[in-house]
Design a protein around this motif. Structure first.
Motif: not given
Length: 601
Positions: A447-458, A469-473, A493-496
């Motif tokens: 989500n928007n809260r994790t957008s700035g730091f999360l790099e690896d999710l398993n 979920p939709e992926f924000t910029e 399509s927002s996976i881009s």
């Protein structure tokens, strides 16, 4: 430690230059005396080296023009101002400039620099060929540093004639063969670094002669045999690294007499027997790494006497219970501990670990049970690995006060909770919760809260449901593994927007719809697995824009039409496309006709 070693080398060289300056001042009749020009034999020797370098993207050698190599314009060349003889050649690629290199060989002409005291040719990557035997004629040499090139062949035994040598570093090359026993004649050596080559055979017993040695690094080779007891003679050793070899036998007791030793790494070998109790005599020890061997028995209680120890790694051995009982608050300087994958059945984490202000804790595969632990000084933790244990609950308050946490790994436990219960702190870059019993929605993590730091999710191998979920910029995800869950719906399509993504694994879900063409915008992608879903339509030709893809799997969907006919898709194994409706084209049989090839559009 690589940085520390580099600093030491720079200080040695800088100190050497100050001596030259003093000699020059003492030997000059007046301040206005004209310094001699570069000695012609030295200039010719340097140009001989330049002639053997076929390409130089560092642009260093472009400054080697004119007749005076001592005037200060020849980059990397230092002369004795009293004599005009070259005393130092230092060609070093800046550490972060990966595009810089030299292509060519080491010219034997450098052996004609008869007054050379320091030769540093480091990080040039594409300098190949052997180390010239003629270098053994450089009788004034005190520093020989040929690191991180592509030098080949054997280490010349003749280097043993360099009786004044203090620093010998040949690390990060492609050298092979045995370490010449004759190197034991170099009694003035202070630092030896032969790491990251392909050297074989035993460590020469002649190394007993290195009584003044302070740093020895033979790591990442193919050395075999026992570790010689002779290292107990090197009472000045502070850094000792024999890791990543094929060494066998027991831990040499003589090492425990090295009172000045600060860093000891014997990891990734085949050492056997017990860790000796005498290890507690290493009063200066700061790092102890014995991982990935075959050590058995108990962890000696004497480790508690290592008052300066901050990094302890005993993982991947055969060590057994019980852990030592360490009174008080444990080892006072300890910051990092790894006891993973031994034969330990801890049940709970002992207080001398739980109550320490540690930064890194790895206790994977230690048969820990019950609820996740509460760390007394959780604010200090930056990395924690409790994977492959038997934890069942305790997630709701686990991350409380973990304000410094960056990496967490709780995979392969028996944790059962809704993702909405997990309140991880801002700043976490890596989360690994695969193979548990998690449920709920992915949007509580992505989500928007994790957008700035999360790099690896398993979070693969759980019971997560709902849609992707939709992926924000602004998302910085590099690894996204959500395979083997119960996800439904379409790939958005927002996976881009995941422009940093290198790995995407969404296999074994219940996804429908088509593969979005926007997936082709993920230019950094190297791993793609969308197998065992219910995806239909064609494999978009836009995926040909992903140039660095190394692995892809489209198996067991409802895909149809022609496989994109370009690398790497037409050279992946046929199994990557098996069990679909009507895919065709290389590596599968050719499409029979245009209409059939276009089915599913």
């Amino acid at each position: 430690m690589q940085i520390l070693r580099w600093v030491c080398k720079v200080l040695l060289i800088c100190g050497m230059f100050s001596v030259y300056s003093s000699l020059a001042e003492e030997g000059s009749p007046s301040q206005s005396a004209t310094p001699p020009l570069c000695f012609e034999e030295d200039r010719v020797a340097l140009l001989g080296f330049k002639a053997k370098i076929l390409k130089d993207t560092t642009d260093i050698l472009s400054s080697w023009v004119g007749r005076d190599c001592c005037g200060g314009d020849w980059e990397g060349v230092q002369c004795n101002p009293a004599t005009g003889r070259v005393v130092s050649l230092a060609l070093q690629r800046p550490e972060k400039e990966n595009g810089m290199y030299m292509t060519g060989i080491l010219s034997p002409s450098l052996a004609n620099l008869h007054f050379l005291e320091a030769m540093v040719i480091s990080g040039m990557k594409h300098i190949t060929g052997p180390i010239p035997e003629s270098f053994s004629n450089l009788g004034h040499l005190t520093q020989l540093i040929l690191e991180d090139n592509s030098l080949e062949g054997n280490i010349p035994p003749g280097l043993a004639h360099l009786s004044l040598l203090q620093t010998l570093s040949l690390s990060g090359n492609r050298l092979r063969g045995n370490i010449p026993p004759s190197l034991g004649n170099l009694r003035n050596l202070v630092m030896v670094n032969l790491a990251r080559n392909s050297l074989t055979g035993p460590i020469p017993p002649t190394f007993r002669n290195f009584v003044g040695l302070q740093s020895l690094d033979l790591s990442a080779n193919l050395l075999s045999g026992f570790i010689p007891d002779c290292f107990g003679m090197s009472q000045n050793l502070t850094y000792f690294d024999l890791s990543k070899n094929l060494l066998s036998g027991k831990f040499p007791i003589s090492i425990c007499g090295l009172a000045k030793l600060q860093d000891l790494s014997l990891s990734h070998n085949q050492l056997t027997g017990a860790i000796p109790d005498q290890i507690g005599s290493l009063k200066s020890l700061a790092t102890l790494q014995l991982s990935s061997n075959k050590f058995i028995g108990h962890i000696p209680v004497s480790i508690s006497r290592l008052q300066n120890l901050w990094n302890l790694n005993l993982s991947r051995n055969g060590l057994t219970d019980p852990l030592p009982i360490i009174p008080g608050r444990g080892i006072p300087s300890l910051l990092s501990i790894d006891l993973s994958y031994n034969n330990l059945s801890l049940g709970t984490i002992p207080n001398w670990i739980k109550d320490r202000p540690l930064s890194d804790v790895s206790l994977a595969g230690c048969k820990l049970r019950g609820a996740l632990p509460k760390f007394t000084r959780s604010d200090s933790l930056s990395s924690i690995d409790l994977s492959d244990n038997l934890f069942v609950d305790g997630i709701s308050g686990f991350f409380t006060n973990m304000s410094s946490l960056q990496r967490v790994k709780l995979s392969n436990n028996q944790l059962k909770f809704n993702l909405a219960e997990m309140k991880f702190p801002e700043g976490v870059t890596s989360i690994d919760l695969h193979t548990n019993q998690l449920f709920g929605s992915l949007s509580t993590i992505i989500n928007n809260r994790t957008s700035g730091f999360l790099e690896d999710l398993n979070v693969a191998g759980n019971q997560i449901s709902g849609g992707i979920p939709e992926f924000t910029e602004g998302l910085n995800l590099k690894v996204l593994n959500i395979g083997s869950n119960r996800l439904m719906g379409r790939i958005p399509s927002s996976i881009s927007n995941l422009i940093e993504l290198k790995m995407l694994d969404i296999q074994r879900n219940q996804l429908t719809g088509t593969i979005p063409t926007s997936l082709g915008l993920l230019s950094n992608l190297q791993w793609l697995d969308i197998s065992v879903n219910a995806l239909a339509g064609k494999i978009p030709i836009s995926l040909l824009e992903i140039k660095d893809l190394r692995h892809a799997n489209f198996r067991a969907n409802r895909l149809c039409g022609e496989i994109p006919q370009g690398r790497p898709y037409n050279i992946f194994p046929a199994g990557a496309y098996a069990h679909n409706l009507c895919l065709c084209g290389k590596p599968l049989p050719p499409c029979k006709g245009k209409n059939e090839a276009n089915m599913g559009q």
